[in-house]
Design a protein around this motif. Structure first.
Motif, PDB file in Angstrom:
ATOM      1  N   THR A  23     106.569  13.535  -4.114  1.00 23.87           N
ATOM      2  CA  THR A  23     105.656  14.140  -3.146  1.00 23.87           C
ATOM      3  C   THR A  23     106.419  15.064  -2.198  1.00 23.87           C
ATOM      4  O   THR A  23     107.652  15.023  -2.103  1.00 23.87           O
TER       5      THR A  23
ATOM      6  N   TYR B 273     101.172  16.141   6.381  1.00 21.81           N
ATOM      7  CA  TYR B 273     101.823  14.829   6.286  1.00 21.81           C
ATOM      8  C   TYR B 273     102.370  14.338   7.621  1.00 21.81           C
ATOM      9  O   TYR B 273     103.116  13.359   7.658  1.00 21.81           O
ATOM     10  N   ASN B 274     102.015  15.052   8.700  1.00 20.11           N
ATOM     11  CA  ASN B 274     102.441  14.655  10.046  1.00 20.11           C
ATOM     12  C   ASN B 274     103.969  14.541  10.130  1.00 20.11           C
ATOM     13  O   ASN B 274     104.514  13.544  10.629  1.00 20.11           O
ATOM     14  N   LEU B 275     104.642  15.592   9.649  1.00 21.98           N
ATOM     15  CA  LEU B 275     106.102  15.643   9.667  1.00 21.98           C
ATOM     16  C   LEU B 275     106.568  16.740  10.615  1.00 21.98           C
ATOM     17  O   LEU B 275     105.910  17.767  10.759  1.00 21.98           O
TER      18      LEU B 275
ATOM     19  N   PRO C 121     106.680  14.931   1.148  1.00 22.75           N
ATOM     20  CA  PRO C 121     107.543  14.238   2.118  1.00 22.75           C
ATOM     21  C   PRO C 121     108.867  13.790   1.519  1.00 22.75           C
ATOM     22  O   PRO C 121     109.910  13.862   2.180  1.00 22.75           O
TER      23      PRO C 121
ATOM     24  N   HIS D 240     102.298  22.106   5.085  1.00 17.36           N
ATOM     25  CA  HIS D 240     102.560  20.801   4.480  1.00 17.36           C
ATOM     26  C   HIS D 240     103.051  19.788   5.510  1.00 17.36           C
ATOM     27  O   HIS D 240     102.714  18.601   5.429  1.00 17.36           O
ATOM     28  N   CYS D 241     103.831  20.247   6.484  1.00 18.74           N
ATOM     29  CA  CYS D 241     104.272  19.335   7.549  1.00 18.74           C
ATOM     30  C   CYS D 241     103.080  18.846   8.363  1.00 18.74           C
ATOM     31  O   CYS D 241     103.027  17.664   8.749  1.00 18.74           O
TER      32      CYS D 241
END
Length: 223
Positions: A90, A127-129, A92, A123-124
């Motif tokens: 994935t 995914y809360n990155l 992350p 994408h961050c």
């Protein structure tokens, strides 16, 4: 770094400063995706190389599982198939590996201010990155900054032709292959900067760069 899209044709980049360009370790990176529209497409491959003093030190490459199927035309262009992504890690997982790979290096991309960076930001958010805080050089802007007499789409092919770079030994539209090609472009621009006694990449005051045009094939989704 602050990027403002002024129109479909140009963007303004400012608040970027990298000093002592010739003493830096660079992490050149590139993405492949299901298409080019950041709002609707997803990453399918991450590539990166650590580049220092004109040499490739090490390489990174990974497929990325996508929530969207790759259109047939993009499969043919990149060689990345939907089947090959079935067991891919994935975002992350790959992003964590990439951050460990690049560490404190200055990131370098081609057309990344208008594609790769917004795609990673998307994408961050998904995914809360946290987004990396490394400085980022786009070779399009790096070239444009030294050629204020020109205002064109400084595409990969444009820069290959301008610097007469041999690209026959690297796979195009492959994230790792494109990283190798970007390293050759970067080195040519750095050589030109050195000849002009330019030592820093200074866009603190802002620079307007012409955006790429989206080819029709990227606007077609046959899935």
């Amino acid at each position: 770094m602050n990027i403002t899209f002024l129109s479909k044709d140009a963007y303004l980049v400012k608040d970027v400063f990298v000093n002592n360009l010739y003493d830096r370790t660079f992490c050149i990176f590139d993405l492949e995706g299901t298409g080019i529209n950041v709002e609707t497409e997803y990453i399918t491959q991450f590539g990166g190389i650590i580049f220092q003093n004109g040499e490739i030190i090490r390489e990174f490459s990974s497929l990325v599982k996508s929530p969207k199927l790759i259109p047939n035309a993009i499969e043919e262009l990149t060689g990345i198939t939907n089947e090959s992504l079935i067991n891919a890690p994935t975002f992350p997982e790959v992003y964590e590996l990439f951050l460990d790979f690049c560490r404190e290096a200055v990131l370098v991309t081609q057309a990344g201010y208008e594609y790769d960076i917004p795609m990673i930001e998307k994408h961050c958010r998904m995914y809360n990155l946290p987004l990396f805080d490394n400085p980022v050089i786009d070779t399009k802007a790096l070239y444009a900054n030294a050629h204020d007499e020109l205002f064109d789409v400084f595409s990969t092919d444009y820069l290959i032709n301008y610097y007469q770079i041999d690209d026959t030994d690297v796979p195009r539209h492959n994230a790792l292959g494109d990283c190798i090609l970007i390293s050759r472009i970067l080195q040519k621009i750095l050589n030109e900067y050195a000849n002009r006694n330019i030592w820093d990449y200074d866009l603190t005051a802002g620079l307007i760069v012409k955006r790429f045009l989206i080819p029709k094939m990227y606007l077609q989704d046959d899935n």
